[in-house]
Write an enzyme that holds these catalytic residues in place. Structure first.
Site, short mmCIF file in Angstrom:
data_model
loop_
_atom_site.label_atom_id
_atom_site.label_comp_id
_atom_site.label_asym_id
_atom_site.label_seq_id
_atom_site.Cartn_x
_atom_site.Cartn_y
_atom_site.Cartn_z
N ARG A 109 24.91 3.48 6.24
CA ARG A 109 25.81 4.62 6.02
C ARG A 109 25.19 5.98 6.35
O ARG A 109 25.86 6.81 6.97
CB ARG A 109 26.35 4.63 4.58
CG ARG A 109 27.23 3.40 4.25
CD ARG A 109 27.95 3.56 2.92
NE ARG A 109 29.00 4.52 2.98
CZ ARG A 109 28.94 5.73 2.48
NH1 ARG A 109 27.89 6.13 1.80
NH2 ARG A 109 29.95 6.57 2.62
N CYS A 117 12.63 1.45 14.76
CA CYS A 117 12.21 2.40 15.78
C CYS A 117 13.38 3.21 16.31
O CYS A 117 13.74 3.12 17.48
CB CYS A 117 11.52 1.67 16.92
SG CYS A 117 9.96 0.99 16.39
N ARG A 145 36.07 1.31 -2.36
CA ARG A 145 34.85 2.02 -2.71
C ARG A 145 34.76 2.35 -4.20
O ARG A 145 33.73 2.18 -4.84
CB ARG A 145 34.80 3.34 -1.91
CG ARG A 145 33.56 4.19 -2.18
CD ARG A 145 33.71 5.59 -1.55
NE ARG A 145 34.20 5.51 -0.19
CZ ARG A 145 33.42 5.28 0.87
NH1 ARG A 145 32.13 5.15 0.71
NH2 ARG A 145 33.94 5.22 2.08
N GLU A 169 45.13 0.45 -3.49
CA GLU A 169 44.11 -0.47 -3.00
C GLU A 169 42.73 0.16 -2.99
O GLU A 169 42.17 0.41 -1.93
CB GLU A 169 44.41 -0.88 -1.56
CG GLU A 169 45.76 -1.48 -1.32
CD GLU A 169 46.06 -1.61 0.18
OE1 GLU A 169 46.93 -2.41 0.51
OE2 GLU A 169 45.42 -0.92 1.00
N PRO A 170 42.17 0.46 -4.15
CA PRO A 170 40.83 1.04 -4.15
C PRO A 170 39.78 0.01 -3.71
O PRO A 170 39.85 -1.16 -4.10
CB PRO A 170 40.62 1.43 -5.62
CG PRO A 170 41.49 0.49 -6.39
CD PRO A 170 42.69 0.22 -5.51
N TYR A 217 30.39 -0.68 1.20
CA TYR A 217 29.99 -0.64 2.59
C TYR A 217 28.46 -0.58 2.73
O TYR A 217 27.93 0.05 3.62
CB TYR A 217 30.68 0.55 3.32
CG TYR A 217 32.17 0.58 3.05
CD1 TYR A 217 33.00 -0.34 3.68
CD2 TYR A 217 32.73 1.45 2.11
CE1 TYR A 217 34.37 -0.36 3.41
CE2 TYR A 217 34.09 1.43 1.84
CZ TYR A 217 34.90 0.52 2.48
OH TYR A 217 36.25 0.50 2.20
N GLY A 238 40.88 4.76 -0.75
CA GLY A 238 40.32 6.04 -0.34
C GLY A 238 39.81 6.88 -1.49
O GLY A 238 39.34 7.99 -1.29
C1 LIG Z 1 39.41 0.24 3.75
C2 LIG Z 1 40.74 0.08 3.20
C3 LIG Z 1 40.97 0.30 1.84
C4 LIG Z 1 39.92 0.74 0.87
O1 LIG Z 1 39.37 1.97 1.19
P1 LIG Z 1 38.33 2.63 0.17
O2 LIG Z 1 38.00 3.93 0.78
O3 LIG Z 1 37.16 1.73 0.13
O4 LIG Z 1 39.00 2.76 -1.13
C5 LIG Z 1 42.25 0.10 1.36
N1 LIG Z 1 43.25 -0.30 2.16
C6 LIG Z 1 43.06 -0.53 3.48
C7 LIG Z 1 44.18 -0.98 4.31
C8 LIG Z 1 41.81 -0.35 4.05
O5 LIG Z 1 41.63 -0.57 5.34
#
Ligand SMILES: *Cc1c(COP(=O)(O)O)cnc(C)c1O
Length: 408
Positions: A308, A338, A272, A269-270, A367, A234
């Site tokens: 997006r 369209c 993005r 868990e990055p 994404y 996130g």
């Molecule tokens: C999507 C997701 C992430 C990564 O989210 P980002 O916003 O891309 O950093 C990490 N962990 C889980 C479980 C996710 O579903």
């Protein structure tokens, strides 16, 4: 490594324009251009900010084999949210013992695959967000490592569609986790708690984000005897040119404060953050129309290339790299689909485009290709590295038609 690679954000103006123009000539447009060194630099900056944490790359942001290989070579482990991602990670060279699978309403085939993978590779960790998911794993004879996805009741992020932390779809309700944990220990090796609160968190969202992290850390203390607490991804990136990047030192301090006293490894868990600014889209201007309300610039990228803006209302920086120094003029930029959703910018001042100019759409690494489609029978674009290696060839109409022709 150049200064640009160490900087915490790579803006469109930092890319070598001559290089990009030559890639557009040789590989046509629309074209995804990937800077693999930048991906590694982003990963290293992140791990440096969290030296004693375990950093996994959340593959769903960009599952390209080239990206996964680059990160695996740099020492990353990979978090997967679907069986297809597990298979891709393994094809890219990941040791299944180091993979983590976060199952969200998992289809039966996905669980079949994960359970059998876990039987061969006991290091695999499976995260579940519903009691039912654990029951389904047990039915498949799985008794390995599991983590509980917690719903902390607090969601954060750039858009309600990605604020997963308070959405009932994700995770076991906070108040039920302790009981579920006790039950799971009879059947599985319960190793962690997991929470992913949302996506695109910048400084303004940090308070809420850290409040949720602290709640999960408190819960971990109550549950006890855990190997890790995973606070998900996130971490946001600046999409607007005037937005500042996350100061990871601040984020790291705040996170450490939130998990103070935690008797388990911190896992992050990055997704993005690692890939967003490492890729852009090159698109060619095909039509200019002076409408009464605005100048419409038609380009060959579309909602099928990058969804997006239409899906999340996301802003992506756009630069005329053929003539960056031309006078700015407000224009609306859209593709050949369209639907009025097929718009990348409305009345945005950029160096006034003329037909055949190449525009770069920035921050397309997360994404981006991942959500590309074949809408309007448009073959998906090629993806090349900055050094000119084609890592995904351009699709052809035959690729689009194959699934129908092979059905006959
Ligand atoms: C999507 C997701 C992430 C990564 O989210 P980002 O916003 O891309 O950093 C990490 N962990 C889980 C479980 C996710 O579903």
């Amino acid at each position: 490594m150049t200064a640009g690679e160490l900087a915490s954000v790579k803006r469109l103006s930092d890319w070598n324009h001559d290089r990009l123009l030559s890639l557009a000539e040789s590989h046509r447009t629309p074209l995804y251009v990937l800077d693999l060194d930048r991906i590694e630099a982003n990963y290293k900056r992140f791990t440096t900010a969290f030296p004693d944490a375990d950093v996994m790359y959340a593959a769903k942001a960009h599952t390209g084999q080239a990206v996964l290989s680059q990160l695996l070579d740099a020492g990353a482990t990979i978090e997967c949210a679907a069986a297809g991602e597990l298979k891709r990670a393994i094809r890219a060279g990941a040791d299944p013992n180091n993979l983590q699978y976060t199952a969200v309403n998992p289809p039966a085939e996905d669980l079949d695959y994960a359970a059998s993978l876990g039987a061969d590779y006991p290091g695999l960790t499976i995260t579940g967000g519903a009691r039912d998911t654990f029951d389904r794993l047990a039915e498949r004879g799985y008794d390995g490592r599991v983590a509980i996805r917690v719903n902390p009741g607090i969601g954060t992020g750039h858009h309600e569609k990605v604020a997963t932390g308070k959405d009932a779809k994700f995770g076991i309700p906070y108040g039920e986790v302790q009981e579920v944990a006790a039950d799971l220990r009879d059947q599985f090796d319960l190793v962690g708690l997991h929470a992913h609160m949302g996506s695109g968190v910048l400084h303004d969202d940090l308070d809420a984000h850290c409040e949720a992290i602290a709640k999960v850390a408190d819960l971990a203390a109550t549950v006890g005897d855990l190997e890790f607490v995973d606070i998900g991804g996130g971490f946001g990136v600046p999409y607007r040119e005037d937005e500042s990047p996350l100061d990871l030192a601040v984020v790291s301090d705040r996170v450490r404060e939130a998990v103070d006293g935690l008797d388990a490894t911190l896992k992050l868990e990055p997704g993005r953050y690692i890939v967003a600014d490492a890729e852009l889209i090159l698109t060619r201007v095909n039509t200019i129309k002076e409408a009464p309300s605005t100048t419409v610039v038609g380009v060959d990228a579309s909602i099928a290339t990058l969804v997006r803006p239409a899906m999340f209302g996301s802003y992506h920086p756009i630069r005329n790299i053929t003539a960056p120094n031309r006078e700015n003029s407000p224009v609306s930029i859209g593709g050949p689909c369209c639907t009025s959703a097929d718009v990348f910018a409305t009345n945005r001042p950029i160096a006034k485009p003329t037909r055949d100019d190449i525009l770069a759409i920035g921050n397309a690494g997360a994404y981006g290709y991942e959500l590309a489609s074949q809408f309007h029978s448009q073959p998906r674009p090629a993806e090349v590295t900055l050094s000119g290696d084609v890592v995904r060839r351009r699709e052809t109409l035959d690729d689009v038609l194959r699934v129908e022709e092979e059905a006959q």
